[in-house]
Motif scaffolding. Structure first.
Motif, PDB file in Angstrom:
ATOM      1  N   TYR A  64       0.731  -1.243   0.242  1.00  0.00           N
ATOM      2  CA  TYR A  64       0.248  -0.173   0.014  1.00  0.00           C
ATOM      3  C   TYR A  64       1.045   1.425   0.004  1.00  0.00           C
ATOM      4  O   TYR A  64       0.487   2.269  -0.349  1.00  0.00           O
ATOM      5  N   SER A  65       1.921   1.193   0.532  1.00  0.00           N
ATOM      6  CA  SER A  65       2.985   2.322   0.640  1.00  0.00           C
ATOM      7  C   SER A  65       3.432   2.781  -0.621  1.00  0.00           C
ATOM      8  O   SER A  65       3.768   3.588  -1.231  1.00  0.00           O
ATOM      9  N   TRP A  66       3.791   1.600  -1.622  1.00  0.00           N
ATOM     10  CA  TRP A  66       4.191   1.537  -2.799  1.00  0.00           C
ATOM     11  C   TRP A  66       3.194   2.114  -3.737  1.00  0.00           C
ATOM     12  O   TRP A  66       3.247   2.994  -4.659  1.00  0.00           O
ATOM     13  N   MET A  67       1.928   1.560  -3.706  1.00  0.00           N
ATOM     14  CA  MET A  67       0.693   2.313  -4.339  1.00  0.00           C
ATOM     15  C   MET A  67       0.670   3.751  -4.063  1.00  0.00           C
ATOM     16  O   MET A  67       0.434   4.569  -5.079  1.00  0.00           O
ATOM     17  N   ALA A  68       0.817   4.181  -2.839  1.00  0.00           N
ATOM     18  CA  ALA A  68       0.709   5.804  -2.670  1.00  0.00           C
ATOM     19  C   ALA A  68       1.762   6.413  -3.347  1.00  0.00           C
ATOM     20  O   ALA A  68       1.623   7.496  -3.838  1.00  0.00           O
ATOM     21  N   TRP A  69       2.859   6.045  -2.957  1.00  0.00           N
ATOM     22  CA  TRP A  69       3.986   6.585  -3.903  1.00  0.00           C
ATOM     23  C   TRP A  69       3.686   6.613  -5.280  1.00  0.00           C
ATOM     24  O   TRP A  69       4.079   7.693  -5.920  1.00  0.00           O
ATOM     25  N   ARG A  70       3.194   5.528  -5.835  1.00  0.00           N
ATOM     26  CA  ARG A  70       3.085   5.471  -7.396  1.00  0.00           C
ATOM     27  C   ARG A  70       2.032   6.631  -7.808  1.00  0.00           C
ATOM     28  O   ARG A  70       2.063   7.260  -8.746  1.00  0.00           O
TER      29      ARG A  70
END
Length: 520
Positions: A64-70
């Motif tokens: 989910y952190s990676w999705m937010a960064w993306r």
């Protein structure tokens, strides 16, 4: 020119404490039930089940952190908040009392029970991954009042109300912490030295708790108990240990699948909630991560499913970005491996921690009304009713258990009330969503569309997705329902759907030719 997205912000401190404590409490609840209520060996629960469950949180929150960064990079925004993920509390209770505990009592084999529980979680993960592809269509089809109303009901009645009870166990500690959390996070009052509200409230409450304990001023016979921290390394590596338990796990699916389905519906709800708050995530991706995290937890030995939490708008209000989910992932994941989770839970008094959850519940409830058209407020209100029944059902169960009784000891009007509450509370999040959707269309003068949702209610009640008469809330075959009330419920929904369909048809009838008079 787009700004470079940031992983961390000052608000991540507040958000971290909220999400971390919520997850830690789930792990401790599970361990306490299995070791205390069922007498399972601590070695299996603490060193196999708990680390594997924590691994699901680690993987899910990092994704989910990676999705937010993306999303931040794609939109050029610096205020994107990651979707929070954690351990699902309802299924923690449901699987502990409906699957793991009974399996252990029947087999007297803790290792086999662990294998069965792993198998159940893996099957739930596979189910959620398969269903995730239907999520975007569900989000498009269901009115916003239904999506937000169902999670607002959970937020106010379960996330906010139940922790509120902890404040009265130690009012000085609880209200001190509550006041600081509310004035800083709700009213946006700046605290001295710019201290984050969640951290300040928890620290002040904790200090007050131990001071009162030192002078023997805690209510009742309460007093602080220190338990030393002992380091113990337990790596939750992927394993095939679940294979011998798969056959037995299949028998528990009628109980487990409703919990999995509830988190899928909740995932659709929270995606819409995040979009209203400004972060428009792909519904399918949110649900896929949820299912994958659950699958990873099961393969690594976990016995609790992962799910996206409904607190996204609250964490955004705190100023969280991606840092709080990264920090939570590492804290929970490493805590499961090194064994320090129970130490922190024993250290922090419940009355000092509860206000953070209360704030999250109130913030989510407020958003449901702020982001919904005024005319749909009544649809939100009706979606609260099944959640109220769930809450009352929980209290019923605790009261009967404390008295050493069961529903079989009830009679007369009290038994009827208990049965009706069980029917209304089982599958409550799905019921809330369907009721909210149906009555949103009623308020829009579209009874035909409302009839479709009522027909779904009729079909779901025939197999126990909603209104299961079984105390466990398990599914059953419509060909052999547990009680005749199942048929009556389905017929009731069908009759209401038919009435709405006739009203829709009457509304669409062509107008009478000019000059023609209807006979009186």
């Amino acid at each position: 020119m787009p700004h470079k997205p940031r992983l961390f912000a000052v608000g991540d401190i507040n958000a971290f404490f909220g999400l971390m404590l919520d997850n830690v409490s789930g792990l401790v609840i599970m361990a306490a039930i299995l070791t205390g209520a069922f007498g399972m060996p601590r070695e299996i629960v603490l060193y196999r089940m708990l680390p594997g469950s924590a691994m699901g949180v680690l993987v899910g929150d990092l994704l989910y952190s990676w999705m937010a960064w993306r999303l931040a990079r794609r939109t050029g925004r610096t205020d994107v908040t990651a979707m929070p993920l954690g351990l699902d509390t309802p299924s923690t209770f449901g699987l502990a009392f409906g699957v793991i505990g009974p399996c252990y009592l029947a087999s007297k084999d803790a290792y086999f029970t662990w294998q069965v529980a792993m198998g159940v979680i893996i099957l739930m993960g596979v189910f959620k991954i398969a269903v995730s592809f239907c999520g975007p269509a569900l989000r498009r089809a269901v009115p916003r009042a239904a999506l937000l109303g169902s999670i607002a009901a959970v937020a106010l009645l379960l996330i906010a109300y139940l922790p509120f009870l902890k404040l009265f166990a130690s009012p000085v500690v609880g209200f001190l912490s509550l006041g600081i959390v509310f004035i800083s996070l709700l009213a946006r009052f700046r605290l001295p030295l710019g201290m984050p509200g969640a951290l300040a409230g928890m620290l002040c409450g904790t200090v007050a708790y131990y001071l009162l304990s030192a002078f023997d001023l805690l209510p009742g016979a309460g007093h602080a108990v220190f338990r030393p921290f002992e380091v113990s390394l337990h790596l939750p590596l992927p394993t095939l240990e679940f294979v011998p338990g798969l056959t037995k796990a299949l028998a528990y699916l009628p109980l487990a699948i409703p919990f999995a389905l509830a988190t899928v519906v909740g995932g659709v709800d929270v995606t819409e909630s995040a979009a209203v708050a400004g972060d428009d995530y792909n519904t399918r991706d949110v649900l896929l991560v949820e299912g994958f995290a659950t699958l990873v937890a099961g393969i690594c030995g976990g016995v609790i499913q992962s799910c996206p939490y409904i607190g996204h708008p609250a964490y955004k209000e705190m100023g969280g970005r991606s840092g709080y989910t990264i920090a939570t992932a590492l804290f929970i994941g490493l805590g499961g491996m090194l064994g320090y989770l129970s130490f922190f839970v024993n250290l922090l008094p419940e009355a000092a921690v509860a206000p953070i959850l209360i704030f999250i519940g109130i913030e989510i409830t407020a958003q449901a009304f702020e982001a919904t058209p005024h005319k749909h407020y009544r649809a939100i209100a009706i979606s609260f009713v099944p959640a109220i029944a769930c809450l009352v059902s929980i209290q019923f169960g605790q009261m009967l258990g404390g008295l050493g009784k069961s529903s079989a000891d009830l009679s007369g009007e009290l038994l009827a009330t208990y049965n009706a509450t069980t029917l209304l509370g089982n599958g409550f999040i799905v019921t809330s969503l369907l009721w909210g959707a149906a009555f949103s269309h009623v308020l829009d003068h579209r009874p035909g569309r409302a009839a479709l949702y009522l027909l779904i209610c009729a079909l779901f009640s025939l197999c126990g997705v909603i209104h299961s008469p079984l105390p466990s809330g398990a599914l059953f075959s419509p060909l052999s329902p547990p009680t005749p009330i199942v048929w009556h419920l389905a017929a009731g929904y069908a009759v209401m759907a038919l009435a709405f369909a006739l009203l829709e048809r009457g509304r669409r009838s062509p107008p009478l030719p000019s000059g023609e008079v209807v006979a009186q």
